[in-house]
Design an enzyme around this catalytic site. Sequence first.
Site, short mmCIF file in Angstrom:
data_model
loop_
_atom_site.label_atom_id
_atom_site.label_comp_id
_atom_site.label_asym_id
_atom_site.label_seq_id
_atom_site.Cartn_x
_atom_site.Cartn_y
_atom_site.Cartn_z
N ALA A 1 0.87 -1.18 0.00
CA ALA A 1 0.00 0.00 0.00
C ALA A 1 0.91 1.23 0.00
O ALA A 1 2.10 1.13 0.31
CB ALA A 1 -0.87 -0.02 1.25
N GLY B 1 0.54 -5.06 0.79
CA GLY B 1 -0.66 -5.02 -0.05
C GLY B 1 -0.43 -5.66 -1.42
O GLY B 1 -1.36 -6.20 -2.02
N GLU C 1 -1.00 -9.15 -0.92
CA GLU C 1 -2.43 -9.37 -0.66
C GLU C 1 -3.22 -9.38 -1.98
O GLU C 1 -4.13 -10.19 -2.16
CB GLU C 1 -2.96 -8.30 0.30
CG GLU C 1 -2.39 -8.48 1.69
CD GLU C 1 -2.88 -7.42 2.67
OE1 GLU C 1 -2.51 -6.26 2.48
OE2 GLU C 1 -3.62 -7.77 3.58
#
Length: 701
Positions: free
Chosen positions: A75, A114, A117
Amino acid sequence: MDDPAGKSEPRRAKNPVRLERSGGIATIVIDNPPVNALGTAVRQGIFVALDLAEADESTKAILIAANGRTFPAGADITEFDQPAQPPELGKLCDRIEACSKPVLAALHGTVLGGGLEVAMSAHYRIAAPSTKLGLPEVKLGILPGAGGTQRTPRLVGIEHAYGLIQSGTPISASRALSIGLIDAVDEDPRGAARALAESGMDVRRTQDNRSKLSNAHEDMVLLQELRAGLDQMPGPQPATARIIDCVEGALLLPFEIGCARERDAFAECVASRDSQALRHLFLSTRKAAKFPELQGATANTPEQVAIVGGGLMGAGIALACLRAGIATTVVEDGEAGVTAALDRIGAALQRSIAKGTLSEDAGAHALTQLNLTSRITDISTADIVVETVSEDLNAKRVVLEQIGRHAKDGAVIATNSSYLDPAALAEATGRPNHFVNIHFFAPAQIMPLVEIGVAPDTHPTAVATTHALAKKLRKTPVRSAATPGLIVNRILMRLRLVADAMLEDGATPKQIDQAMRGFGFPLGPYEVLDRSGLDISYTARQRQPRDASQRYVDIGDIMVNRGWLGRKAGRGYYIYDEDRERPNTDLLAMLDELRAQRGIVPRRFKNQEIRDRIFLAIVNEAAVLLEQGVASRPSDIDVALVCGLAYPDKRGGPLHEADHDTLFAIAQRIEALEAEDTTLWRMAPLVKRLARERGKFSDLN
Ligand code: CAA
């Protein structure tokens, strides 16, 4: 597949995501240099591209891939303190997983946080062999917040998932394949994913896979054991505890409820003080590395380094260079000096091999890059020559004069001096424009900080080349003005004076060390002094002009004169026999005597009082360094102290912490100490001003 050239790609904010279609395969290409962080525009781009690709009847499968050096490395950390913009990363991951057409992720570079993910939400994952995959969120005081704590256990089981999330350490592609995190490794992951997609495949949702969660009883026992050991775990809070809760959720709860638990935990962690501190350090470390001299300057790539002096520091720096694959010459005095240096370097290499941080092959290769010599003329091909002889102005000047005669034209001449005046050393080389004070911290092969002391007339190329060396050694460079002690040792001297004053007034070294361990330092100040040697700062103290109106504590000087130099002498603040460490009772008796002679009635210091005094001494001196322009910004001081002095990273550095306490409160506390002893405390004008204006150090970043 790795694209090192991507490193120099300019940042582009426009169209960070593209959709390419060919032969029934839709490829979503992420292009957001430098690391394809999943900022708002990227998340929105992927969402829209996915809708378009899925809605297109001709689409058989969808590929997610990235251009440049890496698949998303996480992220966007810079967005954490702003209000979240839709789509949230968790929503995006759910959308990817729910796609009615097969989604494949083609991975390369550093697939972190992220980024991983997103990959785990795809239905298949193929990675280039050099890919590193990990969930480093804990290093920022948070945990995976986009379903990572729920999907990882479903792919690799509870034990591996917990290991990945709690350690934050990335693993290799082959390891990821062996534990089931990815489905294949291929030199050309995009090509392989396309071939697989063309051969026809089914949608396979990670959230539906419970095959790795079938040993519920064993997994519960493991989680209970981990929970019982929480007190001993040094990681950031509350992340360290919440990771166990979330992984347990993957075992016991339906996917959506596990995700809801994760969302709550993530929000709690992001708002926590530990996470704010760790994120501050992440961004500050990168900011600190941006020296103004680098703009437009060309660095000479440091291919060869020469180190003059193979003592503790010289050997440590040599080791750091060898481990980075740099051809290294070490110059020592005569055969005995050469043999001793070789022993030191060899022993340190062996320790690294025994610890598993270096392979036998890499250790053997490192030795082939080493040239140990007693001939100073052997430095003549080095791009950087670092002088590391004893901390004595005259001895250093003699060596630097020799280096000035034999180093090649354009070479950087550096000193590793801790306290001496860089100007006096630069002058001895005969080429002061190519001189820098490069300051490593013991053990140099381990400690991450490299301070680079720059004078107004230092040639930018010399700065850029030294900076390039620090980066090549994978160290954290911080710029300082070239003044005695640079940033860290200036603060250390002040810290030590305040600690010594407490010794003189009634505390013991052990009490101060324990108090500072309680603050979060791995070692107390006197344990550190014993390890580095009391003689290092002694000469500098003797040379320094003394302000008669200011308190001077001579305990360290008396100890040096008695030969209590620390570990190397078997005796310092502690006594060392057979690796046992016990208080130096002679020193305690000496302190009693001194106090009696000087009419000091010993007083007791509470641990909190010790910590507060040392903390305030650091903050006040840091403010002086900022006023004097020695440090460029407050955040550089935070980075320098965390990386060089092992100031606890969960506190974010002293100035981040001072901002949190408020400068108003800091000023009041210093004022109280000033009232107690004006010869020891003098509030820095910058602290006074910021307190008056209700300002913060961070305003000056
Ligand atoms: N967000 C924003 N910027 C990032 C970033 C991120 N996640 N990761 C790296 N960058 C930026 C750096 O700030 C740096 O910027 P500048 O060029 O302006 O200095 C640039 O990318 C290059 O980074 P490095 O200098 O660190 O380059 P490197 O090659 O040494 O390392 C890296 C690359 C391994 C990716 C390293 O940057 C890194 O470890 N990044 C952090 C990865 C991470 O923690 N990801 C998890 C984020 S949290 C998350 O994803 C939470 C979630 O579940 C929702």
